[in-house]
Design a protein around this motif. Structure first.
Motif, short mmCIF file in Angstrom:
data_model
loop_
_atom_site.label_atom_id
_atom_site.label_comp_id
_atom_site.label_asym_id
_atom_site.label_seq_id
_atom_site.Cartn_x
_atom_site.Cartn_y
_atom_site.Cartn_z
N GLY A 138 -6.26 1.70 -1.81
CA GLY A 138 -7.64 1.80 -1.32
C GLY A 138 -8.54 2.54 -2.27
O GLY A 138 -8.35 2.51 -3.49
N LEU A 173 -15.19 -0.09 0.06
CA LEU A 173 -14.04 -0.96 0.35
C LEU A 173 -14.47 -2.22 1.08
O LEU A 173 -14.03 -3.33 0.75
CB LEU A 173 -13.06 -0.22 1.28
CG LEU A 173 -11.86 0.44 0.67
CD1 LEU A 173 -11.09 1.17 1.75
CD2 LEU A 173 -10.95 -0.58 -0.01
N ILE A 217 -4.31 0.33 4.15
CA ILE A 217 -5.45 0.93 3.44
C ILE A 217 -5.52 2.44 3.58
O ILE A 217 -5.42 2.97 4.69
CB ILE A 217 -6.77 0.30 3.94
CG1 ILE A 217 -6.85 -1.14 3.42
CG2 ILE A 217 -7.97 1.11 3.50
CD1 ILE A 217 -8.15 -1.81 3.71
N GLY A 244 0.84 -1.20 0.00
CA GLY A 244 0.00 0.00 0.00
C GLY A 244 0.87 1.25 0.00
O GLY A 244 2.07 1.12 -0.23
#
Ligand SMILES: [Zn+2]
Length: 268
Positions: free
Chosen positions: A106, A150, A141, A103
Motif C-alpha cells: 500500500g 491509493l 492493503i 501484501g
C-alpha cells in the motif's frame, strides 16, 4: 474457483477468523506452541502476513505446518524502504497451496514523506497489485495517510479489471467517505482491537454492510481490551468480533458467523 480450501468443513471448524496477524514475527519465538494451543482452543483461524520476502516465506512455512494458518505474501510499503519487489522469488511462494492474498502492500505517508517517497511506494504497490491480478488473489492493503492516493490508483484499475481486482483494507482507520469509496470498488474493511478502546470507527462499523467487514488483530500490535498493553495474538480476535456486534447492536452469533463467512469468501 471459490472452494478449493474446503469451504464447508472450515465453516464447521472455524469460530473466529483473524485475517491479519504476524505470527511470523520474532515476538512469538519463545512460546509459539502455547499461542497455537490458544488458537485451537478458541477455534480461531488466521492469515499470517508477510512484510518482506523473508517474513512471507516464514508465513508460508507456518501455513504448511498448521491447519489454522493461511499465508499472505508481499512487501510492506515502509517497514524497510530498501526492500524491492523480486517477482521471481514471490512466484515460487505464490504457488504454495495456502497462500491466499498478496501484501501487506500500500501507501504510507505517515512514516515517510509523500514528496520524496511517493514514486517508490507507488511502484512497489502496483507491482504487487499486478502480481495479485496475475494470480487471481486479493490484496491486503496497508495504508496510513494515503487513502485518497491509493483510491486514485485503484478506482481506474477497477474499471479496467472488474471483479478480478479485490482486496481488504487492513486496520481501516478512515472516515465514512473513504470507507464508501473502498466499498464502491468492492473492497472489504477490517478492524483491529483499536475499536475496543476508541469510538473513532463506530460510525463506519455501523454503516458498512456486515458482509463487507472483517475481523483482525494485527498481532503482535494493538491488543484489544482487556489485554491492552500486552502482546497481542490471534485468539484475542473474539474481543474484536464482540465489539463489532456491540457497536452494530446486532446479535453476537449472527455477526460471528458472518465474519467467518466473509473471511472464507476472501480466501476461497
Ligand atoms: Zn500488519
Amino acid at each position: 474457483m471459490r472452494c478449493q480450501t474446503g469451504h464447508f468443513s472450515l465453516v464447521l471448524m472455524s469460530k473466529f477468523f483473524d485475517i491479519h496477524s504476524h505470527l511470523n514475527f520474532p515476538d512469538y519465538e519463545k512460546d509459539f506452541e502455547e499461542v497455537i494451543t490458544r488458537l485451537r482452543e478458541t477455534r480461531t483461524h488466521t492469515i499470517v502476513v508477510g512484510t518482506d520476502y523473508e517474513s512471507s516465506k516464514k508465513a508460508v512455512e507456518l501455513a504448511d505446518k498448521y491447519e489454522e494458518i493461511y499465508a499472505c505474501i508481499g512487501i510492506h510499503p515502509v517497514d524497510d524502504p530498501k526492500k524491492v519487489w523480486e517477482e521471481e522469488k514471490f512466484e515460487n511462494l505464490v504457488r504454495r497451496p495456502k497462500v491466499v492474498a498478496i501484501g501487506e502492500c500500500g501507501l504510507d505517508f505517515f512514516h515517510s514523506d509523500k514528496g520524496q517517497d511517493y514514486e517508490r511506494q507507488k511502484e512497489l504497490f502496483l507491482a504487487q497489485v499486478n502480481f495479485a491480478l496475475k494470480h487471481n488473489k486479493p490484496i491486503m492493503i496497508h495504508a496510513r495517510n494515503g487513502y485518497s492516493e491509493l483510491l486514485d490508483l485503484l478506482e481506474p484499475l477497477k474499471k479496467e479489471r472488474g471483479d478480478k481486482l479485490r482486496g481488504d483494507v487492513h486496520f481501516f482507520a478512515g472516515d465514512w467517505e473513504v470507507a464508501q469509496r473502498f466499498l464502491d470498488i468492492g473492497f472489504t474493511l477490517s478492524f483491529t482491537g483499536v475499536i475496543t478502546f476508541t469510538h473513532d470507527y463506530d460510525a463506519v462499523i455501523k454503516k458498512a454492510p456486515l458482509n463487507m467487514i472483517m475481523s483482525e488483530t494485527d498481532a503482535p500490535f494493538v491488543a484489544p481490551a482487556p489485554y491492552r498493553g500486552k502482546r497481542n495474538e490471534p485468539s484475542y480476535v473474539q474481543e474484536v468480533v464482540k465489539k463489532i456486534a456491540e457497536i452494530r447492536g446486532e446479535d453476537f452469533e449472527i455477526v460471528r458467523a458472518q465474519l467467518v463467512e466473509n473471511a472464507l469468501h476472501m480466501i476461497g
